[in-house]
Design a protein around this motif. Structure first.
Motif, PDB file in Angstrom:
ATOM      1  N   SER A 198     -25.856 -13.211  22.983  1.00 44.19           N
ATOM      2  CA  SER A 198     -24.593 -13.617  23.705  1.00 44.19           C
ATOM      3  C   SER A 198     -24.261 -12.853  24.788  1.00 44.19           C
ATOM      4  CB  SER A 198     -23.412 -13.283  22.568  1.00 44.19           C
ATOM      5  OG  SER A 198     -23.323 -13.970  21.592  1.00 44.19           O
TER       6      SER A 198
ATOM      7  N   CYS B 189     -26.457 -14.441  27.601  1.00 47.54           N
ATOM      8  CA  CYS B 189     -25.924 -15.658  27.879  1.00 47.54           C
ATOM      9  C   CYS B 189     -24.782 -15.635  28.920  1.00 47.54           C
ATOM     10  CB  CYS B 189     -25.526 -16.604  26.712  1.00 47.54           C
ATOM     11  SG  CYS B 189     -26.941 -17.189  26.005  1.00 47.54           S
ATOM     12  N   ALA B 190     -23.920 -14.624  28.455  1.00 45.56           N
ATOM     13  CA  ALA B 190     -22.526 -14.571  29.603  1.00 45.56           C
ATOM     14  C   ALA B 190     -23.270 -13.958  30.869  1.00 45.56           C
ATOM     15  CB  ALA B 190     -21.772 -13.230  28.896  1.00 45.56           C
TER      16      ALA B 190
ATOM     17  N   GLU C 273     -25.890 -14.843  32.311  1.00 46.67           N
ATOM     18  CA  GLU C 273     -26.764 -16.055  32.974  1.00 46.67           C
ATOM     19  C   GLU C 273     -25.884 -17.102  33.422  1.00 46.67           C
ATOM     20  OE1 GLU C 273     -29.881 -16.384  33.976  1.00 46.67           O
ATOM     21  OE2 GLU C 273     -30.064 -14.001  33.334  1.00 46.67           O
ATOM     22  N   HIS C 274     -24.508 -17.092  32.876  1.00 49.81           N
ATOM     23  CA  HIS C 274     -23.762 -18.362  33.263  1.00 49.81           C
ATOM     24  C   HIS C 274     -23.415 -18.287  34.801  1.00 49.81           C
ATOM     25  CE1 HIS C 274     -19.659 -20.388  33.169  1.00 49.81           C
ATOM     26  NE2 HIS C 274     -20.214 -21.126  31.886  1.00 49.81           N
ATOM     27  N   PRO C 275     -23.527 -19.541  35.163  1.00 51.23           N
ATOM     28  CA  PRO C 275     -23.285 -19.810  36.485  1.00 51.23           C
ATOM     29  C   PRO C 275     -22.030 -19.146  37.513  1.00 51.23           C
ATOM     30  CG  PRO C 275     -23.808 -21.858  35.554  1.00 51.23           C
ATOM     31  CD  PRO C 275     -23.539 -20.975  34.577  1.00 51.23           C
ATOM     32  N   ARG C 276     -20.944 -19.205  36.623  1.00 48.59           N
ATOM     33  CA  ARG C 276     -19.724 -18.648  37.143  1.00 48.59           C
ATOM     34  C   ARG C 276     -19.467 -17.491  36.673  1.00 48.59           C
ATOM     35  NH1 ARG C 276     -15.429 -22.928  35.489  1.00 48.59           N
ATOM     36  NH2 ARG C 276     -16.877 -23.542  34.164  1.00 48.59           N
ATOM     37  N   CYS C 277     -19.384 -17.395  35.580  1.00 46.59           N
ATOM     38  CA  CYS C 277     -18.834 -15.876  34.984  1.00 46.59           C
ATOM     39  C   CYS C 277     -20.221 -14.830  35.240  1.00 46.59           C
ATOM     40  CB  CYS C 277     -18.707 -16.072  33.335  1.00 46.59           C
ATOM     41  SG  CYS C 277     -17.407 -17.291  33.142  1.00 46.59           S
ATOM     42  N   GLY C 278     -21.136 -15.396  35.208  1.00 46.31           N
ATOM     43  CA  GLY C 278     -22.434 -14.150  35.393  1.00 46.31           C
ATOM     44  C   GLY C 278     -22.366 -13.520  36.569  1.00 46.31           C
TER      45      GLY C 278
END
Length: 79
Positions: free
Chosen positions: A59, A62-63, A65-70
């Motif tokens: 998790s 993934c966070a 690697e997130h396009p906006r949040c990363g």
């Protein structure tokens, strides 16, 4: 098998190798859940804690690697 290797290679192309390899480790918690429901297996606290650590690690990756949040997470937590 050839199909699983092709799917893994395609996921590496879409994401990145670290996240895909970490995703492969999700087979351990999945196998535990299947054993619980199909065979009635009971696991101890060490197994449950290990499963939670695997899920938490995936998790967190993934966070990041997130396009906006990363971008915001990496700038906030890694400085």
């Amino acid at each position: 098998t050839m199909v699983s290797d092709l799917l893994w290679a395609y996921s590496v192309k879409l994401l990145n190798p670290a996240l895909c390899t970490m995703g492969l480790s999700l087979t351990i918690p999945l196998a535990m859940v299947v054993d619980i429901f199909l065979h009635g297996t009971h696991y101890g606290a060490v197994y449950i804690i290990g499963t939670l650590l695997i899920l938490a690690g995936f998790s967190i990756m993934c966070a990041f690697e997130h396009p906006r949040c990363g971008f915001y997470l990496s700038n906030f937590y890694l400085k």
